[in-house]
Design a protein around this motif. Structure first.
Motif, mmCIF file in Angstrom:
data_model
loop_
_atom_site.group_PDB
_atom_site.id
_atom_site.type_symbol
_atom_site.label_atom_id
_atom_site.label_comp_id
_atom_site.label_asym_id
_atom_site.label_seq_id
_atom_site.Cartn_x
_atom_site.Cartn_y
_atom_site.Cartn_z
ATOM 1 N N LYS A 192 0.834 -1.203 0.000
ATOM 2 C CA LYS A 192 0.000 0.000 0.000
ATOM 3 C C LYS A 192 0.871 1.256 0.000
ATOM 4 O O LYS A 192 0.561 2.246 -0.664
ATOM 5 C CB LYS A 192 -0.924 -0.004 1.222
ATOM 6 C CG LYS A 192 -1.980 1.074 1.180
ATOM 7 C CD LYS A 192 -2.924 0.975 2.361
ATOM 8 C CE LYS A 192 -4.003 2.040 2.266
ATOM 9 N NZ LYS A 192 -4.940 1.955 3.401
ATOM 10 N N SER A 193 1.982 1.203 0.739
ATOM 11 C CA SER A 193 2.887 2.359 0.812
ATOM 12 C C SER A 193 3.505 2.667 -0.558
ATOM 13 O O SER A 193 3.726 3.827 -0.897
ATOM 14 C CB SER A 193 3.989 2.119 1.841
ATOM 15 O OG SER A 193 4.742 0.969 1.504
ATOM 16 N N SER A 194 3.757 1.620 -1.350
ATOM 17 C CA SER A 194 4.300 1.821 -2.703
ATOM 18 C C SER A 194 3.283 2.529 -3.585
ATOM 19 O O SER A 194 3.639 3.396 -4.387
ATOM 20 C CB SER A 194 4.680 0.481 -3.336
ATOM 21 O OG SER A 194 5.652 -0.168 -2.567
ATOM 22 N N LEU A 195 2.012 2.162 -3.435
ATOM 23 C CA LEU A 195 0.941 2.829 -4.189
ATOM 24 C C LEU A 195 0.825 4.289 -3.760
ATOM 25 O O LEU A 195 0.706 5.180 -4.604
ATOM 26 C CB LEU A 195 -0.393 2.109 -3.983
ATOM 27 C CG LEU A 195 -1.628 2.795 -4.578
ATOM 28 C CD1 LEU A 195 -1.501 2.942 -6.091
ATOM 29 C CD2 LEU A 195 -2.895 2.027 -4.222
ATOM 30 N N THR A 196 0.894 4.537 -2.450
ATOM 31 C CA THR A 196 0.819 5.910 -1.926
ATOM 32 C C THR A 196 1.942 6.764 -2.508
ATOM 33 O O THR A 196 1.706 7.890 -2.959
ATOM 34 C CB THR A 196 0.906 5.907 -0.380
ATOM 35 O OG1 THR A 196 -0.141 5.089 0.135
ATOM 36 C CG2 THR A 196 0.778 7.307 0.188
ATOM 37 N N ASN A 197 3.164 6.223 -2.506
ATOM 38 C CA ASN A 197 4.305 6.944 -3.088
ATOM 39 C C ASN A 197 4.108 7.176 -4.580
ATOM 40 O O ASN A 197 4.390 8.257 -5.095
ATOM 41 C CB ASN A 197 5.605 6.162 -2.862
ATOM 42 C CG ASN A 197 6.072 6.229 -1.429
ATOM 43 O OD1 ASN A 197 5.746 7.152 -0.695
ATOM 44 N ND2 ASN A 197 6.839 5.238 -1.017
ATOM 45 N N HIS A 198 3.599 6.170 -5.283
ATOM 46 C CA HIS A 198 3.380 6.272 -6.730
ATOM 47 C C HIS A 198 2.343 7.346 -7.064
ATOM 48 O O HIS A 198 2.528 8.105 -8.019
ATOM 49 C CB HIS A 198 2.922 4.920 -7.284
ATOM 50 C CG HIS A 198 2.391 5.007 -8.679
ATOM 51 N ND1 HIS A 198 3.221 5.106 -9.782
ATOM 52 C CD2 HIS A 198 1.112 5.045 -9.147
ATOM 53 C CE1 HIS A 198 2.470 5.192 -10.876
ATOM 54 N NE2 HIS A 198 1.196 5.157 -10.518
ATOM 55 N N GLU A 217 2.303 15.879 -5.161
ATOM 56 C CA GLU A 217 2.446 16.118 -3.724
ATOM 57 C C GLU A 217 3.870 15.789 -3.262
ATOM 58 O O GLU A 217 4.431 14.758 -3.627
ATOM 59 C CB GLU A 217 1.446 15.245 -2.957
ATOM 60 C CG GLU A 217 1.503 15.429 -1.463
ATOM 61 C CD GLU A 217 0.767 14.341 -0.688
ATOM 62 O OE1 GLU A 217 0.695 14.477 0.537
ATOM 63 O OE2 GLU A 217 0.295 13.361 -1.301
ATOM 64 N N LYS A 218 4.441 16.699 -2.472
ATOM 65 C CA LYS A 218 5.775 16.497 -1.895
ATOM 66 C C LYS A 218 5.701 16.825 -0.402
ATOM 67 O O LYS A 218 6.040 17.925 0.019
ATOM 68 C CB LYS A 218 6.798 17.386 -2.598
ATOM 69 C CG LYS A 218 7.035 17.008 -4.052
ATOM 70 C CD LYS A 218 8.080 17.896 -4.685
ATOM 71 C CE LYS A 218 8.347 17.481 -6.118
ATOM 72 N NZ LYS A 218 9.390 18.313 -6.737
ATOM 73 N N MET A 245 8.956 13.784 -2.498
ATOM 74 C CA MET A 245 7.813 12.875 -2.515
ATOM 75 C C MET A 245 7.970 11.749 -1.505
ATOM 76 O O MET A 245 6.999 11.253 -0.968
ATOM 77 C CB MET A 245 7.632 12.273 -3.912
ATOM 78 C CG MET A 245 7.104 13.245 -4.924
ATOM 79 S SD MET A 245 6.837 12.432 -6.502
ATOM 80 C CE MET A 245 6.386 13.836 -7.511
ATOM 81 N N GLN A 246 9.217 11.334 -1.268
ATOM 82 C CA GLN A 246 9.463 10.206 -0.374
ATOM 83 C C GLN A 246 10.384 10.608 0.773
ATOM 84 O O GLN A 246 11.314 11.398 0.586
ATOM 85 C CB GLN A 246 10.088 9.051 -1.150
ATOM 86 C CG GLN A 246 9.161 8.472 -2.196
ATOM 87 C CD GLN A 246 9.776 7.292 -2.919
ATOM 88 O OE1 GLN A 246 10.590 6.575 -2.367
ATOM 89 N NE2 GLN A 246 9.368 7.098 -4.159
ATOM 90 N N GLN A 247 10.130 10.023 1.937
ATOM 91 C CA GLN A 247 10.904 10.349 3.132
ATOM 92 C C GLN A 247 12.374 9.958 2.965
ATOM 93 O O GLN A 247 13.270 10.677 3.403
ATOM 94 C CB GLN A 247 10.312 9.642 4.352
ATOM 95 C CG GLN A 247 10.935 10.106 5.652
ATOM 96 C CD GLN A 247 10.275 9.497 6.871
ATOM 97 O OE1 GLN A 247 9.554 8.516 6.773
ATOM 98 N NE2 GLN A 247 10.515 10.078 8.022
ATOM 99 N N MET A 281 15.753 12.209 3.596
ATOM 100 C CA MET A 281 16.836 11.803 4.493
ATOM 101 C C MET A 281 18.187 11.832 3.774
ATOM 102 O O MET A 281 19.186 12.286 4.326
ATOM 103 C CB MET A 281 16.549 10.407 5.055
ATOM 104 C CG MET A 281 15.410 10.401 6.060
ATOM 105 S SD MET A 281 14.803 8.742 6.441
ATOM 106 C CE MET A 281 16.183 8.093 7.371
ATOM 107 N N THR A 282 18.201 11.374 2.524
ATOM 108 C CA THR A 282 19.434 11.417 1.727
ATOM 109 C C THR A 282 19.848 12.864 1.480
ATOM 110 O O THR A 282 21.014 13.221 1.630
ATOM 111 C CB THR A 282 19.229 10.688 0.383
ATOM 112 O OG1 THR A 282 18.887 9.326 0.648
ATOM 113 C CG2 THR A 282 20.475 10.734 -0.477
#
Length: 200
Positions: free
Chosen positions: A79-85, A92-93, A105-107, A111-112
């Motif tokens: 589900k998290s992969s779909l949310t990120n996609h 959205e960022k 877009m991704q945490q 972090m990087t």
């Protein structure tokens, strides 16, 4: 001027503290995960600390992709992969850098990015000691020592350490390659000359 310097120093201290805290939390979570793993997958013997992790592992092995994007019909097993996609469609960022205001877009990408500000380079080459912000950069660097060149030109067989180097090299072949008119054997070197020839 003093206020600005103090504010910058304060932000740097906060960034370093935040990165350190994240590492401590990560270590604590790893310890608890390693200690208790009551859910075992019968097919491969892997154990998990949560039932959801076991289900996700099952989806990975079976190839089941239950989560489908309503915009483009791509499917995902988490589900998290779909949310990120979905963020690719919405733009959205939600993850914002407190240091410079840049959003992601991704945490994991945030972090990087934050390592640029903190100076943290956790990926170190065992051969020469050079450190990197990203694991991928370390892996690319290590090819200098191993001599591995996984990106091979299909035209001439020359190999490269990085994909970008191969792509740059391939332009040599596409520029020099003559264009051919489909109705005759004449080879035309420039696109504009080919168009003029086709009009005849």
């Amino acid at each position: 001027m003093k206020e600005c310097t103090l504010e910058k120093n304060h932000i740097n201290v906060l960034s370093v503290a935040k990165a350190s805290f994240r590492n401590i939390i990560s270590d604590v979570m790893k310890d608890s995960i390693l200690k208790k793993k009551p859910y075992q997958y019968s097919q491969c013997g892997n154990s998990f600390n949560r039932r959801t992790s076991l289900r996700n592992h099952n989806r990975l092995l079976t190839g089941e992709k239950s989560y489908k994007c309503s915009e483009c019909d791509k499917s995902f097993n988490h589900k998290s992969s779909l949310t990120n996609h979905r963020r690719l469609h919405t733009g959205e960022k939600p993850y914002k850098c407190f240091e410079c205001g840049k959003s992601f877009m991704q945490q994991g990408n945030l972090m990087t990015h934050e390592r640029i500000h903190t100076g943290e380079k956790p990926y170190k080459c065992s051969e020469c000691g050079k450190s990197f912000i990203q694991k991928g950069n370390l892996m690319t660097h290590e090819r200098i020592h191993t001599g591995e060149k996984p990106y091979k030109c299909s035209e001439c067989g020359k190999s490269f350490i990085q994909k970008s180097h191969l792509m740059t090299h391939e332009r040599i072949h596409t520029r020099k390659k003559p264009k051919k008119h489909s109705d005759c054997v004449n080879s035309i070197k420039q696109k504009s000359n080919l168009r003029a020839h086709e009009r005849i």
